[in-house]
Design a protein around this motif. Structure first.
Motif, PDB file in Angstrom:
ATOM      1  N   SER A  74      16.266   5.657  -7.009  1.00 18.76           N
ATOM      2  CA  SER A  74      14.819   5.842  -6.904  1.00 18.76           C
ATOM      3  C   SER A  74      14.068   4.556  -7.232  1.00 18.76           C
ATOM      4  O   SER A  74      12.948   4.342  -6.759  1.00 18.76           O
ATOM      5  N   ILE A  75      14.712   3.673  -8.022  1.00 22.22           N
ATOM      6  CA  ILE A  75      14.087   2.401  -8.384  1.00 22.22           C
ATOM      7  C   ILE A  75      14.428   1.319  -7.363  1.00 22.22           C
ATOM      8  O   ILE A  75      13.532   0.631  -6.853  1.00 22.22           O
ATOM      9  N   VAL A  76      15.721   1.162  -7.057  1.00 23.72           N
ATOM     10  CA  VAL A  76      16.120   0.063  -6.170  1.00 23.72           C
ATOM     11  C   VAL A  76      15.645   0.268  -4.741  1.00 23.72           C
ATOM     12  O   VAL A  76      15.507  -0.695  -3.975  1.00 23.72           O
ATOM     13  N   SER A  77      15.389   1.522  -4.338  1.00 25.59           N
ATOM     14  CA  SER A  77      14.919   1.787  -2.968  1.00 25.59           C
ATOM     15  C   SER A  77      13.409   1.976  -2.910  1.00 25.59           C
ATOM     16  O   SER A  77      12.874   2.339  -1.863  1.00 25.59           O
ATOM     17  N   GLY A  78      12.749   1.760  -4.027  1.00 26.05           N
ATOM     18  CA  GLY A  78      11.301   1.943  -4.051  1.00 26.05           C
ATOM     19  C   GLY A  78      10.887   3.385  -3.818  1.00 26.05           C
ATOM     20  O   GLY A  78       9.791   3.642  -3.307  1.00 26.05           O
ATOM     21  N   GLY A  79      11.746   4.333  -4.180  1.00 25.72           N
ATOM     22  CA  GLY A  79      11.420   5.745  -4.030  1.00 25.72           C
ATOM     23  C   GLY A  79      11.714   6.313  -2.661  1.00 25.72           C
ATOM     24  O   GLY A  79      11.581   7.523  -2.447  1.00 25.72           O
ATOM     25  N   GLN A  80      12.160   5.476  -1.715  1.00 21.63           N
ATOM     26  CA  GLN A  80      12.393   5.948  -0.350  1.00 21.63           C
ATOM     27  C   GLN A  80      13.705   6.730  -0.230  1.00 21.63           C
ATOM     28  O   GLN A  80      13.797   7.699   0.515  1.00 21.63           O
ATOM     29  N   MET A  81      14.721   6.305  -0.970  1.00 14.85           N
ATOM     30  CA  MET A  81      16.050   6.932  -0.923  1.00 14.85           C
ATOM     31  C   MET A  81      16.482   7.228  -2.356  1.00 14.85           C
ATOM     32  O   MET A  81      17.209   6.438  -2.964  1.00 14.85           O
ATOM     33  N   PRO A  82      16.042   8.327  -2.932  1.00 17.91           N
ATOM     34  CA  PRO A  82      16.210   8.537  -4.381  1.00 17.91           C
ATOM     35  C   PRO A  82      17.585   9.017  -4.825  1.00 17.91           C
ATOM     36  O   PRO A  82      17.825   9.089  -6.034  1.00 17.91           O
ATOM     37  N   TYR A  83      18.492   9.344  -3.908  1.00 16.76           N
ATOM     38  CA  TYR A  83      19.771   9.936  -4.311  1.00 16.76           C
ATOM     39  C   TYR A  83      20.931   9.002  -3.955  1.00 16.76           C
ATOM     40  O   TYR A  83      21.078   8.594  -2.809  1.00 16.76           O
ATOM     41  N   ARG A  84      21.732   8.680  -4.951  1.00 11.09           N
ATOM     42  CA  ARG A  84      22.859   7.772  -4.728  1.00 11.09           C
ATOM     43  C   ARG A  84      24.003   8.512  -4.054  1.00 11.09           C
ATOM     44  O   ARG A  84      24.414   9.587  -4.491  1.00 11.09           O
ATOM     45  N   LYS A  85      24.543   7.890  -2.990  1.00  7.78           N
ATOM     46  CA  LYS A  85      25.656   8.474  -2.257  1.00  7.78           C
ATOM     47  C   LYS A  85      26.818   7.499  -2.101  1.00  7.78           C
ATOM     48  O   LYS A  85      27.752   7.762  -1.347  1.00  7.78           O
ATOM     49  N   GLY A  86      26.781   6.406  -2.818  1.00 10.64           N
ATOM     50  CA  GLY A  86      27.861   5.431  -2.763  1.00 10.64           C
ATOM     51  C   GLY A  86      27.535   4.265  -3.665  1.00 10.64           C
ATOM     52  O   GLY A  86      26.405   4.138  -4.156  1.00 10.64           O
TER      53      GLY A  86
END
Length: 387
Positions: free
Chosen positions: A257-269
């Motif tokens: 949520s931080i590294v993607s600027g809120g655009q992709m909040p869920y880690r999948k890898g």
């Protein structure tokens, strides 16, 4: 006569059609069975990918053995280590608290067998903090079987050998070992002041001894003494990530949520984030470019004072910071920074060289720069070398 021949042809065609229909009808159940088996197989793969083999009670590495991916039995390492490609590493099951127990490379562990990890990167977790040995006497570096290990509880490792702790030998007055027979009046985190002479040191052959009895009373090689006080080891179990981090397959990463600027909040890898986190559905939706994003910028830990750090197991700090380099298991500030690029290659704790090839540095002393100023860590580490 022609009429009878025409009738015979039509009857023959009808017979062939009927035969084909009969074959199709007989094959239809087989196709249904094949479709059901395919769906069940796909569902099983997704289930194992989402939950992991240990969570499903699948015996360790059983799938790898089934398809021939399992490596041959290796020489025994220490009790808290595993053998990978001929070197001993601390067990992935310990480093990731059991979430990714299968080692697939020097710095990568997986929550399923190697067979499945070949196809699904989302099952893996990556960190330089996974590339460590289980023993303390080789500075927590991976090592060949039989060369690493732990020291006794009243000993400390120094340059691959076990010595009686300086704190014990000097009754706590000089607790930091700076040589085979020298100890310094400092703290474990203040070794740099000992090297620069800022803290007083003492030398005595009485300090160059082991802490055991018999052959262990002299300085000795490490062994598998079952000492639990090794880097991370049991101490990592149960610890949490930083507040701005999230745990993925047992390793701490900066939140998506931080590294993607809120655009992709869920880690999948290790380096991918996704919009959706719906169980099973996200397994497919996150494969779509519009629903996920992958970047090396996502494969980071929480920053320290604005500096990038790497992902790390819980309870273990990032091995080296972005302005540091690793030498003999310890993090030092980069030679390229310290020398403004003049001597960019580290050749020792206090030496840097112009040449990338070690033999060139040895044969041409004029290409080597030596200074106690080169023996520190990065700025965020208070210029102290650290492990």
């Amino acid at each position: 006569m022609a009429i009878f021949e025409e009738i015979d042809v039509e009857d023959g065609e009808d017979s062939e059609v009927a035969l084909l229909r009969d074959r199709v009808e007989r094959r239809r159940p087989l196709r249904k069975i094949a479709a059901v088996v395919g769906l069940l197989g796909t569902g099983l793969v997704i289930l194992v990918a989402e939950l992991g083999e240990p969570a499903l009670g699948i015996r360790e590495k059983s799938l790898s053995r089934l398809v021939g991916f399992e490596e041959a039995a290796q020489t025994a390492c220490l009790s808290n280590e595993e053998n990978y490609a001929g070197l001993c590493y601390m067990k992935c099951s310990t480093l990731t608290n059991g979430e990714a127990p299968y080692r697939t490379s020097a710095n990568q562990c997986c929550k399923n067998s190697k067979f499945l990890c070949v196809f699904f990167r989302s099952m893996t977790t990556t960190s330089s903090g996974l590339s460590v040995g289980g023993g303390t006497a080789v500075e927590s570096q991976p090592h060949p079987p039989g060369t690493g290990g732990d020291c006794l509880s009243n000993e400390e490792p120094y340059q691959g050998q076990c010595y009686l702790k300086c704190a014990v030998a000097t009754n706590g007055s000089y607790s930091v070992r700076t040589g085979p027979s020298s100890c310094c009046n400092g703290t474990a985190g203040d070794a740099n002041s000992c090297h620069t002479g800022a803290s007083p040191s003492v030398s005595s052959l009485a300090y160059a001894v082991g802490g055991g009895v018999g052959d262990k009373s002299s300085v000795h090689a490490p062994g598998d003494f079952g000492n639990p006080n090794v880097q991370t080891g049991e101490s990592a179990i149960g610890q949490d990530c930083e507040a701005t981090e999230e745990k993925y397959n047992g390793v701490c990463y900066q939140k998506c949520s931080i590294v993607s600027g809120g655009q992709m909040p869920y880690r999948k890898g290790p380096m991918s984030c996704c919009k959706s986190n719906t169980p099973f559905i996200s397994f497919f939706s996150c494969m779509l470019p519009t629903q996920s994003q992958a970047s090396l910028d996502f494969q980071v830990g929480a920053p320290k004072n604005g500096m990038t750090t790497g992902p790390h197991p819980p309870g273990m700090s990032a091995k080296c910071l972005s302005d540091e380099e690793e030498y003999a298991g310890t993090c030092y500030e980069k030679c390229s920074i310290l020398t403004d690029g003049a001597f960019p290659f580290r050749t020792g704790s206090c030496s840097c060289c112009k040449d990338a090839i070690a033999t060139e540095c040895e044969s041409q002393p004029e290409d080597v720069g030596v200074s106690v100023d080169y023996g520190g860590g990065g700025n965020d580490a208070d210029n102290l070398p650290h492990q």
